[in-house]
Scaffold this active site. Structure first.
Site, PDB file in Angstrom:
ATOM      1  N   GLU A   1       5.402  -3.073   0.949  1.00 40.15           N
ATOM      2  CA  GLU A   1       5.851  -3.001  -0.260  1.00 40.15           C
ATOM      3  C   GLU A   1       4.636  -1.635  -0.160  1.00 40.15           C
ATOM      4  O   GLU A   1       4.124  -2.117  -0.433  1.00 40.15           O
ATOM      5  CB  GLU A   1       5.656  -4.057  -1.949  1.00 40.15           C
ATOM      6  CG  GLU A   1       5.424  -4.280  -3.016  1.00 40.15           C
ATOM      7  CD  GLU A   1       4.786  -3.313  -4.415  1.00 40.15           C
ATOM      8  OE1 GLU A   1       5.115  -2.195  -3.610  1.00 40.15           O
ATOM      9  OE2 GLU A   1       3.824  -3.585  -4.418  1.00 40.15           O
ATOM     10  N   LEU A   2       5.895  -0.652  -1.129  1.00 36.80           N
ATOM     11  CA  LEU A   2       4.858   0.834  -0.061  1.00 36.80           C
ATOM     12  C   LEU A   2       5.038   1.505  -1.986  1.00 36.80           C
ATOM     13  O   LEU A   2       5.488   1.087  -3.231  1.00 36.80           O
ATOM     14  CB  LEU A   2       5.733   1.766   0.683  1.00 36.80           C
ATOM     15  CG  LEU A   2       6.155   0.468   1.776  1.00 36.80           C
ATOM     16  CD1 LEU A   2       6.670   1.987   2.203  1.00 36.80           C
ATOM     17  CD2 LEU A   2       4.604   0.540   1.937  1.00 36.80           C
TER      18      LEU A   2
ATOM     19  N   GLY B   1       0.780  -1.068   0.495  1.00 36.16           N
ATOM     20  CA  GLY B   1      -0.063  -0.268   0.021  1.00 36.16           C
ATOM     21  C   GLY B   1       1.011   1.285  -0.090  1.00 36.16           C
ATOM     22  O   GLY B   1       1.938   0.960  -0.530  1.00 36.16           O
ATOM     23  N   SER B   2       0.395   2.285   0.537  1.00 36.53           N
ATOM     24  CA  SER B   2       0.905   3.698   0.208  1.00 36.53           C
ATOM     25  C   SER B   2       1.790   3.629   1.174  1.00 36.53           C
ATOM     26  O   SER B   2       2.308   3.082   2.791  1.00 36.53           O
ATOM     27  CB  SER B   2       0.030   5.150   0.979  1.00 36.53           C
ATOM     28  OG  SER B   2      -0.415   4.444   1.789  1.00 36.53           O
TER      29      SER B   2
ATOM     30  N   CYS C   1       1.396   0.094  -8.998  1.00 35.07           N
ATOM     31  CA  CYS C   1       3.089   0.178  -7.973  1.00 35.07           C
ATOM     32  C   CYS C   1       4.348   1.104  -9.208  1.00 35.07           C
ATOM     33  O   CYS C   1       4.819   2.157  -8.645  1.00 35.07           O
ATOM     34  CB  CYS C   1       2.863   0.094  -6.830  1.00 35.07           C
ATOM     35  SG  CYS C   1       3.780  -1.957  -7.250  1.00 35.07           S
TER      36      CYS C   1
ATOM     37  N   GLU D   1       2.954  10.228  -6.737  1.00 32.00           N
ATOM     38  CA  GLU D   1       2.517   8.817  -7.247  1.00 32.00           C
ATOM     39  C   GLU D   1       1.345   9.398  -7.904  1.00 32.00           C
ATOM     40  O   GLU D   1       0.615   9.615  -7.555  1.00 32.00           O
ATOM     41  CB  GLU D   1       2.843   7.562  -6.296  1.00 32.00           C
ATOM     42  CG  GLU D   1       2.131   6.130  -7.282  1.00 32.00           C
ATOM     43  CD  GLU D   1       2.291   5.869  -6.248  1.00 32.00           C
ATOM     44  OE1 GLU D   1       2.571   4.340  -6.709  1.00 32.00           O
ATOM     45  OE2 GLU D   1       2.510   5.652  -5.495  1.00 32.00           O
TER      46      GLU D   1
END
Length: 476
Positions: A251-252, A231-232, A285, A379
């Site tokens: 996992e950002l 996520g963020s 992402c 992003e």
């Protein structure tokens, strides 16, 4: 296709499907119509899920070959439910049928890879003979389950990313408490049914539904040993504040770049770049957001990319010809449109797309985007590609590195020296040579650096992170 969701509203707690009075509505992401209401977990049920997961672990996990057999069965059952999974993801995630079918295919592979890991996860021998006075010792490591795993997953991969967490966790012998995105809960519920039918042991999978605020009850529970989150970066930082000394995999966020050198094979590169920028409406992402193009190629790349964007038909994701579906919410679509409009107002040139129709934003190609506007420095998570010319490879690499993120990057070149330079200097967890930033095989280690997180997905690598390695020494 008409999909029925009536049996996907309950929570999975200790092998039983549980109802609660509080409900959360789920929208069709294209029409905005409500398609289901799922039960919302209570703090008491969350505590029960963690407690029963820990109790199941203390009784002992199934043998590795049994875990593998369950995961293989789940892969077969998932394929049997292929059309239902596709219908679910088209409705609740807004995936096109092409993207949804790809997700199902990859999810089956992830299950099979996890099954292989269950059979092969081992320690290693220690070469004591190299140490003076220790030549008679024998040493080896063993891997044990780490404990209760909490998986918190995103909307943009509601099946395969979930399995990249559940699969390796179970392969390593851990029970998992899953908190899927409240925007895409139905796919996770159907996956839970598949895993239960495949033989997932009681207590080894729990599914908690509800909005993000419920995650705090998971973060503060001392019986959780490991957190895996996609996520963020903002939410990742909050999770880390709670985790303390417990282990985690994050996992950002990302701003992904791809570089097109003057010697690149454009026939190979450009279709991949268009797909990587616009599939899943850019909500990936690793989507190509910054595209660095050697100055002599800028005009041709722009013209051809505009043509390819025009061929990626936006619209109803349930139509076979649609290639760009809706964004996940009306707010996300409005934000993306605003970012494109703001970029143009600041001096950027919009070559195509950018117009919004409900939750659909047409694929946009921009150039001359100022460095301070959101379309360049934040992003996007929407269907836009910003082209930036470069004169030297060092200039392109420096530009790509000029962000707090470091998840993935790509470069197209036929020059081995350029490829090696990019490999060494691009500060990203993954660097793809002659591929975009957004190419991924489920077998590979996947993860970032800097504010894009740490740790690896990929069944073999994730299972190692979700296990404890202990050393055994025999001294005759």
């Amino acid at each position: 296709m008409t999909a029925h969701f009536d049996d996907l509203h309950r929570l999975l707690i200790d092998g039983a499907w549980v109802e609660t009075p509080e409900r959360l509505g789920v929208e069709n992401k294209y029409s905005g119509a409500e398609i289901a209401q799922v039960c919302v977990a209570t703090p008491e049920l969350i505590a029960e899920a963690v407690a029963t997961a820990r109790a199941a672990l203390e009784k002992g996990a199934p043998a590795p070959h049994e875990r593998a057999a369950i995961l293989y069965r789940a892969a077969r059952l998932l394929e049997d439910q292929r059309e239902r999974f596709i219908a679910l993801m088209v409705a609740e995630a807004g995936f096109t049928r092409v993207d949804a079918a790809t997700e199902v295919m990859r999810a089956g592979l992830t299950l099979e890879l996890s099954a292989e890991v269950a059979k092969s996860l081992t320690g290693h021998t220690v070469p004591f003979g190299a140490h003076p006075g220790s030549g008679q010792r024998i040493g080896f490591t063993v891997r044990d389950p780490i404990g209760v795993v909490v998986a918190i997953t995103p909307f943009n991969s509601p099946l395969n990313t979930v399995l990249h967490k559940i699969g390796p966790s179970f392969a390593a012998g851990n029970p998992t408490v899953l908190k899927p995105s409240s925007l895409t809960p139905l796919t996770a519920a159907l996956l839970g049914q598949v895993l239960v039918e495949a033989g997932m042991p009681k207590g080894y999978l729990h599914i908690i539904q509800g909005e993000g605020r419920l995650a705090e009850h998971l973060l503060t529970n001392p019986d959780v040993a490991f957190y895996t989150f996609t996520g963020s970066t903002r939410v990742g930082r909050i999770i880390q504040q709670h985790v303390g000394l417990r282990r985690s995999q994050m996992e950002l966020g990302s701003i992904a770049s791809t570089i097109v050198c003057a010697d690149a094979d454009l026939d190979k590169a450009l279709p991949r770049i268009a797909n990587a920028g616009f599939r899943k409406a850019g909500q990936v992402c690793t989507s190509v957001q910054r595209l660095y193009v050697a100055r002599p190629l800028v005009a041709e790349v722009t013209e051809r990319l505009v043509q390819l964007a025009g061929e990626m038909l936006p619209g109803d994701p349930d139509h076979e010809e649609t290639r760009v579906g809706p964004l996940i919410s009306a707010a996300a679509a409005v934000k993306t449109e605003a970012w494109i409009r703001d970029a143009v107002a600041a001096g950027a040139r919009l070559h195509c797309g950018g117009q919004r129709e409900g939750r659909i934003v047409h694929p946009a190609v921009l150039s001359h985007v100022p460095a301070h506007v959101n379309a360049w420095c934040a992003e996007a998570f929407g269907p836009l590609i910003a082209i930036q010319p470069f004169d030297t490879l060092d200039e392109a690499i420096s530009g790509a590195n000029d962000t707090e993120f470091g998840l993935a990057a790509g470069i197209f070149t036929r020059d081995i020296t350029a490829a090696m330079t990019a490999m060494r200097q691009l500060r990203f967890g993954t660097v793809q040579i002659n591929e975009t930033s957004s190419a991924r095989a489920d077998v590979m280690p996947f993860g970032g650096m800097k504010s894009s997180g740490f740790g690896k997905e990929g069944p073999a690598y994730a299972a190692e992170e979700m296990s404890i390695e202990r050393l055994i020494v025999i001294n005759p």
